[in-house]
Structures are given as C-alpha cells and as structure tokens.
Design an enzyme around this catalytic site. Structure first.
Site, short mmCIF file in Angstrom:
data_model
loop_
_atom_site.label_atom_id
_atom_site.label_comp_id
_atom_site.label_asym_id
_atom_site.label_seq_id
_atom_site.Cartn_x
_atom_site.Cartn_y
_atom_site.Cartn_z
N GLU A 140 29.84 33.88 48.46
CA GLU A 140 29.45 33.86 49.88
C GLU A 140 30.41 33.04 50.73
O GLU A 140 30.76 33.42 51.85
CB GLU A 140 28.02 33.30 50.02
N ASP A 171 27.85 29.69 44.98
CA ASP A 171 29.10 28.96 45.22
C ASP A 171 28.93 27.91 46.32
O ASP A 171 27.99 27.99 47.12
CB ASP A 171 30.26 29.93 45.57
#
Ligand code: FME
Ligand code: ZN
Ligand code: ZN
EC number: 3.5.1.14
Length: 442
Positions: free
Chosen positions: A181, A116
């Site tokens: 994350e 991400d």
C-alpha cells in the site's frame, strides 16, 4: 518484518522500498528514482537481492516478509478461521481470514488493512521504532502504530472477543491483509481487486484505514483525492555559461514552476480562508524533484521538474489537465509533461442515511457517543481501488485525541485510544454483518 540493507540501517518493508533507495545510489543516480521505482524495469534492472549483495549491497534477513504472514497464520489459528493466501505478484501475498456468516449468500463485510509500513529515520526517534516502547503515559511508540498496525490488531481482537462470546451473524466477514500500500498498491490491492479470488469474496462493504483526529471527534473518509505525479520536461538551447543564450531550459523551467506554485498559493489561500474546507477539499501541489545540468558553465539542454498533486473528487479532471497544458505552452517551445501516476476515478461512497451500510456504521458510532467528521482523504489508500470497482468503502482508523503522526518521526498511539478502538469494532462488525438482506441480494 524488516529488510536491512547493508551500508545504511534503514528498515524496509517491501521490495519497492529497497529498490527505491538503491536507485538513489550511484549507478542509478542519473534517473528519477520515484518514477523508476514504479516501473517493472526497476526490479529487473536491479536483479535479485542476492545479485545486489554480490555487488556490494549486503541484503540481510530476507525471509522477514514471511514474518507478517506467519504472524497472521498464528492469529487465524487462534481465532479458528481459515486463511487463503494469494500471491498477486512474485513475493507479494494477500492473506484473507474468513469468518463465515450464517447466510453466506449475502454480500460480505471486508475489513482491510495493509501489512507494509514506511521507512524511518531512526536517529530522529525517541525510542527504537521497531520495539513498540510504551512510555509512562501509555503512549506506544513504533512505526505503524497509527498506520496501520493498530487497525489490523483491532480487527483481530474484536473478532476474537465476538467469537469468544459465541456470536454469529448473517453476513460473512473477511479480514484482508495486503502488501504494497505504501508504495501505491500496484502490486497489492490494485492487482487483487480484479482477481477471481477477490470476486469470490462477494464483498458488499469495506472498511479500510483513515487518519487520527486530535480532537474529540473521529474522522471518517468517504472518498479520496486523486494523486497525479508528473514530470515537466523543459528542453532548451545549450551554450557557454557566460552568454545570454536565447530559449534556455531554465527560463522555461522558471515559468513552469511559477505557474504550478502560484496555483499552489491560491489553493492554500482557499483552504485557509474557508471555515468548512479541509485538506481533502482543495488541490495540493508540491514540487518534489528537480533535475538538470551537468557543469557550472554549461547551459543545460534540458531541465525537469516533478510535482505531486492531489485533486479532490469535485474537480473536473479534463479541465485541470487543460490548465497544465496551458502552463506548459506558456513556458515556451517544446515543454512537455509525463505522468508517473494519474488516477482518474472520482467515485465517492454514500454517506446518506438511506444507505444501509452507512446507516449501520453511523448509528453504531452514535450509540457509542462518537462524533463523526466526514471528509475526503487527502492522500491515497487502497480504498480507491475498492471504490473504483463500485464497492462502498469507508476509511476509518478509530483514533481521537491523537495527533496525526503517520509517516512521521515518533509515531505513537495511546493504549487507551487503541483499546477503545477494539470496542468500536466489537460493535461495528455485528451491526454491519447483521444488515438484513437488501433488494437484489440472495
Ligand atoms: C500515488 S500512490 C501513493 C500512495 C501513498 N499512500 C500512502 O501514503 C500516497 O502518497 O498517498
Ligand atoms: Zn496506511
Ligand atoms: Zn502510510
């Protein structure tokens, strides 16, 4: 890998990012987005993206999270490596490519990266942040060039070169790609680290992301500050805005803000007056949200303030919380606080030359004429979950001569720096994967 949500043209890479922004829209305005966005209630309250679409939020390109996994599948097949995928939470998939060692009983090497990225303010970018534009100087502009697409691709390309040369090593190497994350890892690494599939990987040592260094040196991170996110609630007596009401929320709020921000000044001073301190060595405090009040002439019954604090591993966390309690007590009656994030693990990874993992890492860097600067990571990465289960993890993104631009507008990385990073992993992986059996192994 984009979510495009109608009404605005931000780009999102996890469902939490979408929900976090939607929360700040009308319906959820009264609540604190950052806190709600980390509770499971958020997504259930919001419903599915289809429901959102019927409520006026047009959700487009929802199959796009799969694009990262499809890309990784393609890489794995090019590399000739098997991939295992684990859906740790609905819609959150961890993918692992495994390059088996010749002695699979030994502890393995984990090369971790997250898939991400954070959103962009497109209008502030010189180039389309999702087009990876390379300028005449070789600077590649795109969201994620530093954080951390560069590292993901460097791992993959290093393995590709090593395999092409026909090399094999005793230890197994796992390339792991995790979601979530950027919003805390709660639906990514934090879940996966206790999953039987993770235990099966038999990890001995992990590499994960670090930060760029503007100078000649490379920064490596052996620990992280603990993030504490908290909201302080200041209740008070309400009344007419024309009067001197006693015991108001605002007076308490002022005291709280002063205590936290005075401490902030002290820590800033400590950082600026000590030669050897980096950001990771002091506590940062930032006031990030303020809530309260309903009308100009109504003294509110409550005012709340939220802080993002980052606490170095050397600080006594119990004493630190006592100090917060004192600040609240001093602010007046019934001032309370509640945590949205409270990380307590202060484990650091050994950077002693007697440690076989660190020794292999640092010697390899030395052989490449790289100068290393050892630091505590100022923010939070997935390494904290790896260290919390007792495994050594080093945060390292091989980027020197590069300004720190993660999460910033116009994030870029020079292609020469990027390409050198591949060579760095091309040496690091063999060194780590060839560490002889240690006492207790096999
Ligand atoms: C408390 S979890 C937050 C994690 C986030 N990580 C990347 O930026 C950070 O703010 O450091
Ligand atoms: Zn990152
Ligand atoms: Zn990040």
């Amino acid at each position: 890998m984009l979510y495009s949500v109608g009404h605005s043209c931000f780009h999102y890479h996890t469902v939490s990012d979408v929900s976090q922004t939607l929360l700040s829209k009308a319906t959820y305005k009264r609540k604190t987005p950052a806190i709600l966005a980390f509770t499971s209630k958020t997504w259930e309250e919001l419903g599915t993206l289809n429901q959102l679409a019927t409520n006026g939020y047009q959700a487009l390109a929802l199959d796009l999270p799969d694009a990262a996994l499809k890309f990784l599948d393609r890489m794995a097949s090019e590399l000739g490596l098997p991939v295992v995928k684990v859906e740790v939470c609905p819609g959150r998939v961890v993918a692992i490519m495994t390059w088996m060692g010749t002695n699979p009983g030994l502890k393995s090497i984990l090369l971790n990266s997250h898939t991400d990225v954070v959103p962009v303010y497109k209008e502030h970018w010189k180039y389309d942040p999702f087009a990876a534009f390379k300028d005449a100087d070789g600077n590649i502009y795109a969201r994620g060039t530093q954080d951390m697409k560069c590292v993901t691709i460097q791992y993959i390309e290093a393995i590709r070169r090593l395999k092409a040369k026909g090399q094999t090593f005793a230890r197994t190497t796992h390339l792991m790609f995790v979601p979530d994350e950027e919003v805390g890892g709660h639906k990514g690494m934090e879940m996966f680290i206790n999953h039987p599939e993770f235990k099966n990987l038999n990890v001995g040592f992990a590499l994960d992301e670090g930060l760029a260094n503007p100078g000649e040196a490379f920064t490596v991170f052996y620990g992280e500050r603990n993030p504490w996110w908290l909201t302080v609630r200041c209740p008070g007596s309400p009344g007419h805005g024309s009067r001197f009401v006693e015991n108001t929320a605002a007076e308490k709020l002022r005291s709280v803000i002063n205590s936290f921000l005075d401490f902030r000044e002290k820590e800033k001073h400590r950082l600026n007056t000590s030669e050897c301190f980096t950001l990771g060595d002091v506590t940062t405090v930032n006031m990030t949200m303020l809530n309260g009040g309903v009308a100009y002439n109504v003294i509110p019954a409550e005012m709340d303030v939220s802080f993002d604090m980052r606490i170095p591993p050397a600080v006594n966390l119990q004493e630190f919380e006592e100090q917060i309690k004192r600040w609240c007590r001093e602010a007046g009656e019934d001032v309370t606080y509640e945590f949205a994030q409270k990380h307590m693990n202060q484990t650091v990874t050994s950077t002693d030359e007697s440690d076989p993992w660190w020794h292999a890492f640092s010697c390899t860097c030395k052989s490449l004429n790289m100068t290393l600067k050892k630091e505590i990571f100022p923010a939070a990465t997935d390494s904290r979950f790896i260290r919390a289960v007792g495994l050594p993890a080093i945060g390292f993104s091989p980027m020197n001569h590069t300004p720190i631009l993660l999460h910033d507008h116009n994030e870029y990385l020079n292609e020469q720096v990027f390409l050198r990073g591949i060579q760095v992993y091309e040496k690091l992986v063999p060194a780590l994967a060839s560490i002889p059996p240690q006492p207790g192994e096999e």
